[in-house]
Design an enzyme around this catalytic site. Structure first.
Site, PDB file in Angstrom:
ATOM      1  N   CYS A 158     -27.919 -27.002  22.262  1.00 38.85           N
ATOM      2  CA  CYS A 158     -29.132 -27.293  23.027  1.00 38.85           C
ATOM      3  C   CYS A 158     -28.878 -28.508  23.912  1.00 38.85           C
ATOM      4  O   CYS A 158     -28.404 -29.534  23.426  1.00 38.85           O
ATOM      5  CB  CYS A 158     -30.278 -27.583  22.066  1.00 38.85           C
ATOM      6  SG  CYS A 158     -31.787 -28.129  22.891  1.00 38.85           S
TER       7      CYS A 158
ATOM      8  N   CYS B  57     -31.157 -31.544  22.603  1.00 38.96           N
ATOM      9  CA  CYS B  57     -30.985 -32.308  21.361  1.00 38.96           C
ATOM     10  C   CYS B  57     -29.623 -32.130  20.705  1.00 38.96           C
ATOM     11  O   CYS B  57     -29.336 -32.789  19.709  1.00 38.96           O
ATOM     12  CB  CYS B  57     -32.079 -31.928  20.366  1.00 38.96           C
ATOM     13  SG  CYS B  57     -31.882 -30.267  19.692  1.00 38.96           S
TER      14      CYS B  57
ATOM     15  N   CYS C 169     -35.884 -29.284  18.701  1.00 40.31           N
ATOM     16  CA  CYS C 169     -36.668 -30.091  19.650  1.00 40.31           C
ATOM     17  C   CYS C 169     -37.776 -29.278  20.310  1.00 40.31           C
ATOM     18  O   CYS C 169     -38.526 -29.824  21.111  1.00 40.31           O
ATOM     19  CB  CYS C 169     -35.760 -30.712  20.705  1.00 40.31           C
ATOM     20  SG  CYS C 169     -35.064 -29.540  21.877  1.00 40.31           S
TER      21      CYS C 169
ATOM     22  N   CYS D 276     -31.848 -13.853  26.139  1.00 39.60           N
ATOM     23  CA  CYS D 276     -31.643 -14.133  27.563  1.00 39.60           C
ATOM     24  C   CYS D 276     -31.965 -15.607  27.765  1.00 39.60           C
ATOM     25  O   CYS D 276     -33.128 -16.004  27.755  1.00 39.60           O
ATOM     26  CB  CYS D 276     -32.593 -13.227  28.343  1.00 39.60           C
ATOM     27  SG  CYS D 276     -32.478 -13.399  30.115  1.00 39.60           S
TER      28      CYS D 276
HETATM   29 ZN   LIG Z   1     -33.031 -28.697  21.050  1.00 36.53          ZN
END
Ligand SMILES: [Zn+2]
Length: 145
Positions: free
Chosen positions: A59, A62, A111, A133
């Site tokens: 991510c 985070c 997050c 996606c």
């Molecule tokens: Zn995150």
């Protein structure tokens, strides 16, 4: 998949929280728009659309591990596509009725950043028949050693 059956309650609080100003400063305008305001990057423009490198997709908000390159496949839809998250607890699925459509939104479980949507039953030759996606700008690829 019945979206409701597979949806983690939204009241599960995010583990990583920042103020709106902090997110804005850390992410930059494009990632902020996607992760924090659920925007969608234009198709075929993302950094990882056609990437085949081995590694882990984290991510961008985070750093949580979200997807692995082994589950990325060529969907030709214009966004990076995965058939399964790295860990089922890594993402949260939420029913999304915006834009006059019923879709299933994919959020980072850590997050609660918006990642993209998941579709299923499209006939892709993958083990799950699902297509996560995901916006490139919501991810960061950490190449395998
Ligand atoms: Zn995150």
């Amino acid at each position: 998949m019945d979206p409701a059956a597979n949806t983690t309650p939204a009241e599960n609080a995010p583990r990583v929280t920042k103020s709106d100003d902090e997110w804005r400063a850390e992410l930059g305008p494009e990632a902020y728009a996607v992760l924090r305001t659920s925007a969608t990057e234009r198709p075929f423009t993302g950094e990882y659309t056609d990437t085949t490198a081995e590694g882990v997709y984290e991510c961008r908000g985070c750093g949580a591990e979200l997807f692995r390159s082994a589950t990325k496949f060529e969907s030709h839809c214009g966004w990076p596509s995965f058939y399964d998250p790295a860990d089922s607890d890594a993402v949260i699925l939420r029913r999304d009725t915006s834009l006059g459509m019923v879709r299933v939104e994919v959020l980072c479980a850590s997050c609660h950043g918006h990642l993209g949507h998941v579709f299923e039953g499209e006939g892709y030759a993958t083990p799950t028949d699902q297509r996560y996606c995901i916006n490139s700008v919501a991810l960061r690829l950490v190449p395998a050693e």
